[in-house]
Each structure stands twice: as C-alpha cells, then as structure tokens.
Design a protein around this motif. Structure first.
Motif, mmCIF file in Angstrom:
data_model
loop_
_atom_site.group_PDB
_atom_site.id
_atom_site.type_symbol
_atom_site.label_atom_id
_atom_site.label_comp_id
_atom_site.label_asym_id
_atom_site.label_seq_id
_atom_site.Cartn_x
_atom_site.Cartn_y
_atom_site.Cartn_z
ATOM 1 N N SER A 193 -40.334 -3.006 -17.650
ATOM 2 C CA SER A 193 -40.394 -1.817 -18.341
ATOM 3 C C SER A 193 -41.914 -1.175 -18.599
ATOM 4 C CB SER A 193 -39.656 -1.895 -19.576
ATOM 5 O OG SER A 193 -38.376 -2.362 -19.435
ATOM 6 N N GLU A 194 -42.870 -1.961 -17.975
ATOM 7 C CA GLU A 194 -44.221 -1.441 -18.324
ATOM 8 C C GLU A 194 -44.627 -0.236 -17.147
ATOM 9 O OE1 GLU A 194 -46.380 -4.798 -18.296
ATOM 10 O OE2 GLU A 194 -45.604 -5.567 -20.028
ATOM 11 N N ALA A 195 -44.207 -0.282 -16.056
ATOM 12 C CA ALA A 195 -44.664 0.555 -14.964
ATOM 13 C C ALA A 195 -43.543 0.774 -14.026
ATOM 14 C CB ALA A 195 -46.198 0.255 -14.316
ATOM 15 N N VAL A 196 -43.639 1.876 -13.369
ATOM 16 C CA VAL A 196 -42.687 2.243 -12.438
ATOM 17 C C VAL A 196 -42.926 1.131 -11.030
ATOM 18 C CG1 VAL A 196 -41.629 3.772 -10.776
ATOM 19 C CG2 VAL A 196 -42.104 4.563 -12.994
ATOM 20 N N PRO A 197 -41.914 0.391 -10.658
ATOM 21 C CA PRO A 197 -42.309 -0.598 -9.544
ATOM 22 C C PRO A 197 -42.781 0.060 -8.298
ATOM 23 C CG PRO A 197 -39.976 -1.146 -10.470
ATOM 24 C CD PRO A 197 -40.674 0.204 -11.069
ATOM 25 N N PRO A 198 -43.846 -0.170 -7.792
ATOM 26 C CA PRO A 198 -44.161 0.707 -6.590
ATOM 27 C C PRO A 198 -43.460 -0.124 -5.458
ATOM 28 C CG PRO A 198 -45.814 -1.197 -6.856
ATOM 29 C CD PRO A 198 -44.777 -1.177 -8.232
ATOM 30 N N GLU A 199 -43.255 0.479 -4.234
ATOM 31 C CA GLU A 199 -42.389 0.031 -3.216
ATOM 32 C C GLU A 199 -43.089 -0.920 -2.322
ATOM 33 O OE1 GLU A 199 -39.790 2.399 -0.295
ATOM 34 O OE2 GLU A 199 -41.696 2.179 0.761
ATOM 35 N N THR A 200 -42.676 -2.089 -2.196
ATOM 36 C CA THR A 200 -43.227 -3.189 -1.402
ATOM 37 C C THR A 200 -42.617 -3.215 -0.023
ATOM 38 O OG1 THR A 200 -43.074 -4.668 -3.380
ATOM 39 C CG2 THR A 200 -43.552 -5.683 -1.091
ATOM 40 N N ASP A 201 -43.170 -3.208 1.059
ATOM 41 C CA ASP A 201 -42.835 -3.420 2.447
ATOM 42 C C ASP A 201 -42.588 -4.677 2.949
ATOM 43 O OD1 ASP A 201 -42.053 -3.079 5.118
ATOM 44 O OD2 ASP A 201 -43.617 -1.564 5.546
ATOM 45 N N LEU A 202 -41.259 -5.100 3.056
ATOM 46 C CA LEU A 202 -41.208 -6.565 3.333
ATOM 47 C C LEU A 202 -41.277 -6.718 4.934
ATOM 48 C CD1 LEU A 202 -38.483 -7.330 1.014
ATOM 49 C CD2 LEU A 202 -40.537 -7.907 0.641
ATOM 50 N N GLY A 203 -41.686 -5.599 5.860
ATOM 51 C CA GLY A 203 -41.953 -5.885 6.894
ATOM 52 C C GLY A 203 -40.783 -5.067 7.713
ATOM 53 N N HIS A 204 -41.244 -4.411 8.944
ATOM 54 C CA HIS A 204 -40.143 -3.516 9.623
ATOM 55 C C HIS A 204 -39.780 -2.403 9.013
ATOM 56 C CE1 HIS A 204 -40.465 -6.612 12.469
ATOM 57 N NE2 HIS A 204 -39.935 -7.711 11.837
ATOM 58 N N GLY A 205 -40.486 -1.820 7.982
ATOM 59 C CA GLY A 205 -39.985 -0.514 7.319
ATOM 60 C C GLY A 205 -38.936 -1.030 6.166
ATOM 61 N N HIS A 206 -38.821 -2.013 5.843
ATOM 62 C CA HIS A 206 -37.957 -2.685 4.682
ATOM 63 C C HIS A 206 -38.606 -2.487 3.448
ATOM 64 C CE1 HIS A 206 -34.771 -5.741 3.215
ATOM 65 N NE2 HIS A 206 -34.418 -4.524 2.385
ATOM 66 N N GLY A 207 -38.499 -1.467 2.804
ATOM 67 C CA GLY A 207 -39.031 -1.063 1.502
ATOM 68 C C GLY A 207 -38.166 -1.577 0.352
ATOM 69 N N VAL A 208 -38.944 -1.973 -0.716
ATOM 70 C CA VAL A 208 -38.005 -2.432 -1.861
ATOM 71 C C VAL A 208 -38.754 -2.162 -3.104
ATOM 72 C CG1 VAL A 208 -37.004 -4.208 -3.236
ATOM 73 C CG2 VAL A 208 -36.808 -4.375 -0.557
ATOM 74 N N ALA A 209 -38.438 -1.154 -4.187
ATOM 75 C CA ALA A 209 -39.219 -0.926 -5.238
ATOM 76 C C ALA A 209 -38.577 -2.002 -6.511
ATOM 77 C CB ALA A 209 -39.037 0.592 -5.419
ATOM 78 N N CYS A 210 -39.266 -3.096 -6.639
ATOM 79 C CA CYS A 210 -38.724 -4.014 -7.359
ATOM 80 C C CYS A 210 -40.037 -5.017 -7.605
ATOM 81 C CB CYS A 210 -37.396 -4.713 -7.152
ATOM 82 S SG CYS A 210 -37.082 -5.942 -8.294
ATOM 83 N N ILE A 211 -40.372 -5.318 -8.668
ATOM 84 C CA ILE A 211 -41.466 -6.377 -8.874
ATOM 85 C C ILE A 211 -41.286 -7.705 -8.411
ATOM 86 C CG2 ILE A 211 -42.607 -5.102 -10.442
ATOM 87 C CD1 ILE A 211 -41.452 -6.848 -12.578
ATOM 88 N N ARG A 217 -29.475 -8.531 4.303
ATOM 89 C CA ARG A 217 -30.489 -8.900 3.363
ATOM 90 C C ARG A 217 -31.177 -8.214 2.365
ATOM 91 N NH1 ARG A 217 -30.819 -10.081 8.832
ATOM 92 N NH2 ARG A 217 -31.975 -8.398 9.301
ATOM 93 N N PRO A 218 -30.230 -7.770 1.307
ATOM 94 C CA PRO A 218 -30.451 -6.789 0.392
ATOM 95 C C PRO A 218 -31.506 -7.465 -0.583
ATOM 96 C CG PRO A 218 -28.313 -7.682 -0.076
ATOM 97 C CD PRO A 218 -28.746 -8.120 1.443
ATOM 98 N N ARG A 219 -32.670 -7.087 -0.887
ATOM 99 C CA ARG A 219 -33.670 -7.528 -1.800
ATOM 100 C C ARG A 219 -33.726 -6.726 -3.328
ATOM 101 N NH1 ARG A 219 -32.882 -11.019 1.313
ATOM 102 N NH2 ARG A 219 -34.207 -11.989 2.429
ATOM 103 N N HIS A 220 -33.196 -5.527 -3.525
ATOM 104 C CA HIS A 220 -33.219 -5.166 -4.834
ATOM 105 C C HIS A 220 -31.837 -5.274 -5.305
ATOM 106 C CE1 HIS A 220 -33.415 -2.026 -7.868
ATOM 107 N NE2 HIS A 220 -34.827 -1.827 -7.354
ATOM 108 N N PRO A 221 -32.074 -5.886 -6.763
ATOM 109 C CA PRO A 221 -30.847 -6.336 -7.618
ATOM 110 C C PRO A 221 -29.941 -5.279 -7.394
ATOM 111 C CG PRO A 221 -32.754 -6.738 -8.736
ATOM 112 C CD PRO A 221 -33.348 -6.051 -7.449
ATOM 113 N N TYR A 222 -30.259 -3.827 -7.524
ATOM 114 C CA TYR A 222 -29.215 -2.764 -7.593
ATOM 115 C C TYR A 222 -28.496 -2.614 -5.986
ATOM 116 C CZ TYR A 222 -27.218 1.935 -7.905
ATOM 117 O OH TYR A 222 -26.326 2.970 -7.775
ATOM 118 N N THR A 223 -29.146 -3.092 -5.108
ATOM 119 C CA THR A 223 -28.357 -2.808 -3.668
ATOM 120 C C THR A 223 -27.443 -3.982 -3.809
ATOM 121 O OG1 THR A 223 -30.233 -1.895 -3.004
ATOM 122 C CG2 THR A 223 -28.719 -2.694 -1.358
#
Ligand code: ATP
Ligand code: ADP
Ligand code: SF4
Ligand code: MG
Ligand code: MG
Lengths: 329, 266
Positions: A305-323, A251-257
């Motif tokens: 491109s305005e600010a560095v996206p903070p990490e969002t926790d999608l649950g169970h430690g699944h962290g994604v740094a994308c707005i 279940r990758p959520r970041h476009p890079y992954t």
C-alpha cells in the motif's frame, strides 16, 4: 513501431461526487496480426480505454491528465475532431457495447450499411455512382461475414435479422473501411454458444486474411482463450498483467489474474467449490495509494500500500504489476 | 416440486405466415431442492417455457403441476400467490430496471407488493434491502443510486437481489449471469448454491453457458426448435450426449483452456 501504443494514460471524469480517476496509467501495445483480449471486472475501465483510442470520450468534461495514445505514429489525443473522423470507420473500426451505436431499427440494413461505406471512402453521398459502388461493397462485405443472399437482404429492417445476423452486420460495418485496427467491445456477449463460435471463427479468419489488429474487450475468459493471441488484464484503470495468451492463462503471475481464472467453472469444478473473488472493485471516486488490489489480495503486505507497483517484465513481454511478481509461481 | 407433462405451445401464424411450434411435447420433473438446466440456441423455446410457467402464456397442450396443482388452471387470486413462490430473474440488465427508481425502491418493491404476507416495517425493509445489496457484491452506499449510475454488471446484481427479496421457493433464472463478470458470476453461482442449500430452493436455470449449467445443475434439458433433444443428469447429457446436435453444441462451448485456441487448432 507498434500499430497502437498507449503509454501511461490517465483519465479523470468530474461529477458531483468529485473527480473520478477512471484510467490510472494504462500501458498497452498492439501489433498487426495480434488479437489482444482486454479483460477485467465491470467498471474497471475497459470500455473507456476502447473509447479513448477512437477519441470518443467527451473531453471536457473528461480530462486526459497524463500519457499518450499513438496510432501508426499519430498522436490521437492531439488530433482535431475532423482528423479523427477521417480515422474512424476507415483506419479504426469499432463495434461498441453502447446500444446507441448499434443498428437503428427505423432504417433498412442496406441504407445504414451504405452510409458507413460512403463515409469510409469519403465519397459524396449524393453521387449515384458512389452509391452504386458503396452498395456493391456492402453486399460483398455482408457476404464475407456470412449473410447469405445479401443483395436481397439489404432492404430488410434490423428486426427481420436474428441476433447473430445483426452482429454480423455490425462486424461488416466496422470492417467495410478496411481498418488496420478493430476495437470490439463485447461483440459476442448477447449471442448463444453456436452463433458465438461462428462469430469468433469469422473474426479469426479476417485477422489472418487482412493482417489487422484487434482489441477484443470482453469479460468472457473462454472467448479470450479461444480467439486471442495476447491478453491484457485490467484492474481499477490499469493493466496489471499482459503478455501472450499462453503466458497469461497458463502461467498467470498477478494475484488478480489468478483469481479471475479460478472463478470460471470448468468441466472438473465440483458444485460449491468454485473460488469466487470476494469484495468488489474500488470506487474510482475514493482516494487511494499503492496497489489497488490490496484489499482483496491474499498475498498483500503492508508495503503493497506504499507505492503503486511498477510493471516487472518477466520476459517475452510478460508484464506484471505486482511487487511479488517474481515469487508467485 | 414442478412436473411438466407433454407441454406444447403453438403460436398461430399472423397474416398468412405459418404457425410457430415454440414448444413440442416437452416433459420433465424438477425435484424439490434441485437445479434444472434448460439449454438451447436462441429461438429454441426457452423463454416460451418460462412464460408458460409464470402464467404469461397459455400452453396449447399439456400440464404444468406445481406442488400438484396445474399452473394453467389457477384462479387470479391463487396466481398472485404463486408469483411470490416462483420468482424470475431476467437476462437484460438494461431493460429490466425502471430508470426512475433508486436501487432501494427497485429491490424493496417486491417487499411492498407482498406486504400482506411479509408485514415488514419500513425499517426492516431497508435492512433487508441492504442485506440483499451486500449479498450480490454491492453495499449500503448504492442504496440511493439510480440504474444509469450503475455499470451493466451492477444493474444485473440489482435484478438478482430483487428476485431474492421475497424468499421464493423456486427461481427461474433466464440467462442470469451472461452479462456478469466471471468474478461476480462466481459469487452469484456460489450464492445460488448456498441459497439453494439453506432455503431449500429449486431452480429452473436457463443458460447458453454450458459450463455454468454443468456447474449449477443436477439435470439438464437440451431444446432444439421446441423439441427435447436430450434430458438427464448433467454428466450424462454433457459427457455422453446421444445426438450429433448435442455433440456439436458442446464442442462450441468456450472454455478457459488455451489448448482449445483457434490459433493452435487452425
Ligand atoms: N460518463 C461517465 N461519467 C462518470 N463515470 C463514468 C462514465 N462512464 C463510465 N464511468 C465510470 O468509469 C468506470 C469505468 O467504466 P467502463 O464503462 O469503462 O467499465 P467497463 O470495464 O467497460 O465495465 P462494463 O463491463 O460494465 O461495461 C466505472 O466506475 C464507471 O462507473
Ligand atoms: N408472440 C409470438 N408470436 C409468434 N411467434 C413467437 C412468439 N414468441 C416467440 N415466438 C417464436 O417461438 C419460438 C421460440 O421463441 P422463444 O421461446 O422466445 O425462444 P428463446 O427464448 O429460446 O430465444 C421462436 O421461433 C419465436 O420466433
Ligand atoms: S502488489 Fe501486493 S497487494 Fe498488489 S497484487 Fe501484488 S501482492 Fe497483492
Ligand atoms: Mg464496458
Ligand atoms: Mg430468450
């Protein structure tokens, strides 16, 4: 408390081209029994993250401008070199990509192994009984990593071992001090599939038997899928997605992954249909703002491109740094 | 394009050690504009095969016909010309680049070596080098950098650009992507597919990544101790292998599917 916890680590290295921003806020935790795959394209900072944990980045000239690395409660960046030497090889084992840390072709396997074994207990290297004990431990560890007839092979030189056997020796050296954490940088990259499969099985068995933590640095996503319990995906000096292997790979959520996973040919990929990832990693010497993946991202918008996206926790430690972490299923 | 018939290579044993049969009666054909994969564990004879094909090693028996002419019987003059038509990409990005040459010099060197045939001006050579850099995911800003300033992956891209410089008809790729990132690997694989199409190239593709061989190649050969274990269209070799050895090797291939995790199967 986690065995290893890296928080907001920033590393810069000066050069004649200017100041390179190598690590830009790395966050990573690792518990015993976990095997965390650290993946990402070349030059994104994986090796320097691994080297930082063992405090092997010469500083100065490099500078840690912010952040911390805590290993079993100790602040690594604040430790003296002598305190660090006591950790390396004893509590933190390492297998590095840098060929200079590999076996020395001029010395016998046994002598190199016994030196490491002596260091791991801090024993006097001139004591005959300590050497005898270190030799016995070396033989036992070589046998554990699958070198048959180890006591007869101690007198061999590295060139008398095959690539797979040399890799086993390096693993044995990294493990002889019974470390709590093993950092392995591309440990199977040079091996063929059948030897690689044996080495992965070996690492898996050791983690289960000794309950150690492993940071496995690799660009081979297949190796990660086979061995790791957790995955951290790095881009331009930051972890942009992390979580359990199933969360990140299924279940990758970041476009890079997503792009990385799509770039691997599978059984079903038809010729000419592989989705490459265009562009290249940003130059760490160039100034930047916002999400560093934006120039290559199909979902990018102006606000990325305005600010560095903070990490969002999608649950169970699944962290994604994308707005758009929540929107991209 | 290339026809190999009954190729054997025996290295005489040194100082009492027995002779090593590195290749044992190997035969295959690479059709024009096709990709042929060679797979095997280390020591199985893959590199010996490529060394025979580029004339660095004399085979003990057998023939290697490139467009009908036996490579082992070429005059030195013809061999020189052959070397421009069969280019090789090496596996080790650390060892294969001269540390004292810039990227521009490394990639441009084959253009100078084959200057008689190509007749490019200095300006055209630089343009071609820049084009090649861009094709492998680098750019004009890398022209004047030296190998130590590149990461392992970037060095391998330069080696690939170098092999493509003289527009050969056949590329021998010895583990060309094993040191590359998946993203770059995908770019390179797509680039190889595209080049094969547009330039009607043939490939001899050596890899221990069976996923990659399956993706790139039309046919594949599986070697074990110098002997052919399987040879045929990739689907047949990978989906319906005849030997136990092939089945074991195929089961060991890592693949991005977490369902094959050791944690789930243990
Ligand atoms: N000693 C150094 N001085 C200056 N820059 C460096 C140094 N070492 C690494 N870098 C730069 O730091 C960045 C991260 O390098 P690092 O070696 O950690 O990448 P990596 O992800 O391990 O890549 P690879 O998979 O190729 O080893 C790259 O841009 C690299 O060029
Ligand atoms: N110059 C040589 N002298 C003696 N034996 C050799 C020589 N080169 C290769 N061999 C042997 O030939 C076999 C095949 O080697 P090679 O083609 O290099 O394997 P691969 O490239 O598949 O790893 C191995 O057993 C190797 O030890
Ligand atoms: S923050 Fe924006 S540019 Fe960055 S990965 Fe997410 S969508 Fe793409
Ligand atoms: Mg590295
Ligand atoms: Mg080889």
């Amino acid at each position: 408390m986690a065995l290893l916890s890296i928080e907001n680590l920033h590393l810069t290295i000066p050069s004649f081209e200017g100041e390179a921003q190598i690590l830009n806020g790395v966050d990573l935790t690792l518990e015993r029994g976990e095997i965390c795959g650290l993946v990402g394209e070349t030059g994104c900072g994986k090796s320097l993250t691994g080297l930082s944990i063992s405090k092997l980045v010469a500083s100065p000239p490099a500078r840690y401008r912010q952040g911390s690395i805590r290993f079993d409660g100790q602040d690594i960046l604040g430790l003296s070199e002598s305190a660090m030497r006591a950790l390396r090889g004893r509590r933190i084992g390492m297998i590095f990509q840098d060929p200079t840390t590999n076996l020395n072709p001029l010395f016998r396997i046994g002598d190199q192994m016994i030196d490491v074994a002596l260091h791991s207990t801090g024993a006097n290297r001139w004591s005959t009984s300590a050497r005898r004990e270190a030799r016995a431990r070396s033989i036992a560890m070589l046998e554990r990593v699958g070198i048959q007839d180890a006591h007869n092979r101690l007198d061999d030189y590295p060139h008398q071992f095959s690539g797979g056997m040399r890799q086993r020796v390096l693993i044995a050296m990294a493990l002889i001090g019974r470390p709590d954490l093993l950092i392995a940088d591309e440990p199977t990259t040079a091996l063929d599939v059948s030897v690689q499969a044996q080495i992965l099985q070996l690492l898996f068995d050791i983690v289960r038997e000794d309950n150690i933590a492993v940071l496995l640095i690799t660009h081979n996503l297949g190796v990660v899928a086979r061995l790791c319990t957790h995955v951290a995906v790095m881009y331009a000096g930051r972890i942009i997605e992390r979580g359990t292997m199933a969360d990140v790979f299924n279940r990758p959520r970041h476009p890079y992954t997503k792009a990385l996973l799509n770039a691997v040919p599978t059984q079903k990929t038809r010729k000419g249909t592989l989705q490459g990832l265009g562009g290249s990693v940003p130059d760490p010497y160039l100034p930047h703002a916002g999400c560093r993946f934006a120039p290559r991202c199909a979902w990018a918008e102006a606000r990325c491109s305005e600010a560095v996206p903070p990490e969002t926790d999608l649950g169970h430690g699944h962290g994604v740094a994308c707005i758009k972490a929540g929107d991209l299923a | 394009m290339l026809q190999v018939k009954g190729l054997s290579k025996i290295y005489p044993g040194r100082r009492g050690s027995p002779a090593v049969t590195a290749l044992d009666d190997v035969s295959f054909t690479i059709a024009p504009n096709s990709a042929f994969g060679v797979v095997g564990e280390s020591g199985s004879g893959k590199t010996t095969l490529t060394r025979c094909l580029i004339g660095l090693e004399k085979p003990t028996r057998g023939e290697m016909l490139f467009e009908g002419r036996d490579i082992a019987r070429l005059s030195p003059q013809d061999m020189r010309e052959m070397r421009a038509r069969i280019q090789i990409v090496f596996q080790d990005p650390y060892a294969s680049l001269n540390p004292r040459m810039s990227a521009q010099d490394i990639i441009g060197e084959p253009l100078l070596i084959h200057h008689d045939r190509l007749q490019l001006t200095a300006r055209a050579r630089t343009d071609r080098v820049v084009e090649l850099l861009e094709r492998v995911g680098l750019g004009v800003r890398h022209l004047h950098r030296y190998p130590h300033e590149f990461s392992g992956g970037q060095r391998q891209r330069i080696g690939i650009a170098r092999a493509l410089a003289v527009k050969p008809q056949m590329l021998i790729l010895d583990e060309p992507t094993s040191a590359l990132d998946v993203s770059v690997q995908a770019q390179i694989l797509n680039l190889l597919v595209e080049l094969q199409d547009s330039l009607k190239l043939s490939y001899l593709f050596i890899s221990h990544d069976l996923g990659v061989v399956r993706y790139i190649c039309d046919r594949a050969l599986l070697l074990l101790h110098g002997k052919m274990i399987e040879e045929g269209p990739v689907d047949q070799v990978f989906d319906h292998p005849q030997s136990d050895y092939a089945r074991r090797l195929i089961a060991a291939i890592p693949d991005v599917d977490p369902a094959r995790s050791l944690h789930l199967t243990a």
